[in-house]
Scaffold this motif. Sequence first.
Motif, PDB file in Angstrom:
ATOM      1  N   GLU A 190       7.235 -43.234   8.353  1.00  0.00           N
ATOM      2  CA  GLU A 190       7.196 -42.370   7.171  1.00  0.00           C
ATOM      3  C   GLU A 190       6.256 -42.932   6.119  1.00  0.00           C
ATOM      4  O   GLU A 190       5.502 -42.182   5.476  1.00  0.00           O
ATOM      5  N   GLU A 191       6.267 -44.261   5.953  1.00  0.00           N
ATOM      6  CA  GLU A 191       5.365 -44.881   4.984  1.00  0.00           C
ATOM      7  C   GLU A 191       3.909 -44.707   5.405  1.00  0.00           C
ATOM      8  O   GLU A 191       3.043 -44.371   4.589  1.00  0.00           O
ATOM      9  N   THR A 193       2.714 -42.369   7.399  1.00  0.00           N
ATOM     10  CA  THR A 193       2.366 -40.953   7.305  1.00  0.00           C
ATOM     11  C   THR A 193       2.087 -40.559   5.865  1.00  0.00           C
ATOM     12  O   THR A 193       1.155 -39.809   5.580  1.00  0.00           O
ATOM     13  N   ARG A 194       2.925 -41.094   4.954  1.00  0.00           N
ATOM     14  CA  ARG A 194       2.712 -40.803   3.531  1.00  0.00           C
ATOM     15  C   ARG A 194       1.380 -41.375   3.059  1.00  0.00           C
ATOM     16  O   ARG A 194       0.612 -40.716   2.348  1.00  0.00           O
ATOM     17  N   SER A 195       1.066 -42.603   3.490  1.00  0.00           N
ATOM     18  CA  SER A 195      -0.216 -43.214   3.115  1.00  0.00           C
ATOM     19  C   SER A 195      -1.377 -42.419   3.691  1.00  0.00           C
ATOM     20  O   SER A 195      -2.398 -42.211   3.026  1.00  0.00           O
ATOM     21  N   GLU A 198      -1.787 -39.318   1.706  1.00  0.00           N
ATOM     22  CA  GLU A 198      -2.418 -39.625   0.417  1.00  0.00           C
ATOM     23  C   GLU A 198      -3.916 -39.852   0.589  1.00  0.00           C
ATOM     24  O   GLU A 198      -4.715 -39.423  -0.247  1.00  0.00           O
TER      25      GLU A 198
END
Length: 400
Positions: A190-191, A193-195, A198
């Motif tokens: 999740e981290e 994917t979020r990065s 972004e």
Amino acid sequence: MPTTFPSKSTPVVQAGEAQAVHMSHHVCIYRAYSEDRGHYVHVSINRNRKMFQKCFSEKRCGGAENAMRLAQAWRDTIVAKHPPMSLMSFCSILRSNNTTGVVGIHRTTKRHRSKSGRVSEISYWQARIPNTDGTNSARYFSIKIFGEDGAKSLAIDARMQGISALKDVAFREKHQPQPVSNPSDIALLEEATRSSAERRARKIAERAAERAQSTRRAAEKLALASAAQEEALDRVAKSGAELYIGRCATPDSTSSYWRVGFRRQGTHHRKCFSDSVYGGEAAALLAARGWRDGLLRTLSINSKAAVVVRVKSNNTSAVAGVTRRRVVRAGETLHQWVAYAPQTIGMPRRSRTFSIAKYGEEDAFAQAVKARAEFVAELGEVEFLHHPAARQLKRLLQGK
């Protein structure tokens, strides 16, 4: 689970190859290599006729171990959201060669030999029933005993009853990927994917800012070009010069005349007005102006779309605005067909490129020709008046 990659002797897929090396300990996960991104882990999983694919760069993910963890976590999330097809659903798919309209049943005839040697034929409707272990069993219903419709109906009922037990059994259950990720792996995914989201959003914003800046620069350039053009036209108007009309004299200087000359749609239009014929310089000038203005009002003006399709003598593609280009990128030579948009004053040049390696020679050329036609179609009915004198004269005639 420890990460196990192919040994050094195992071939790794190079850039341009179609298949990757399958990692036996990780179902649906492959490791591949390309010159652009280096080594990466590729996940490819099919769920109910829909393909899910994603790549994890080892360099960007911080090494092979992290790339593998992320790949496994992503695969496990896909499996959780999209469970595999049940064996019952698979066995209910009607194939194109089915002749009965019902999956798993068909009409058959068996031969029986009696002790006396007599051979008789008995027709049946057969129901083929799959088992959870991958085998099949069959049930037969005699047409002689139950009748044609009765035997078929009984075979359908037996088939439906048999596959109903497969509702909770996954198709190719032994080959389905088993979840190996823990909550920390899911959190890491999740981290990441979020990065990644972004980064994509930042790149989209940067591209949008670049496009806005390019548009702003083009608008400024167009405004400057328009101002310079108006200034040139004003200078022509204030100078009192006659557009397309010049003062001439005979070689012996015994007589003078006004000469009108201009070109429209490939045709030269010329005429002389002598002072002696029209009764003086001023009268000859008035006659020259009248002939020029009257003729220009009757002649149509070329559209820019009609002008830009003209093929010049140095054109090698036989299509204006389409050319074959060779580009060297990262040590690799690329061949392309390029379609250019017609140039507009103050606006950046646009083009579309079609790779010959991707589309093939003929297809790339055809797509470039199509793209050029679309560029030309955008011009609409824009008039082609490339010379300041032509634009000035048009303005004067419209004002009369």
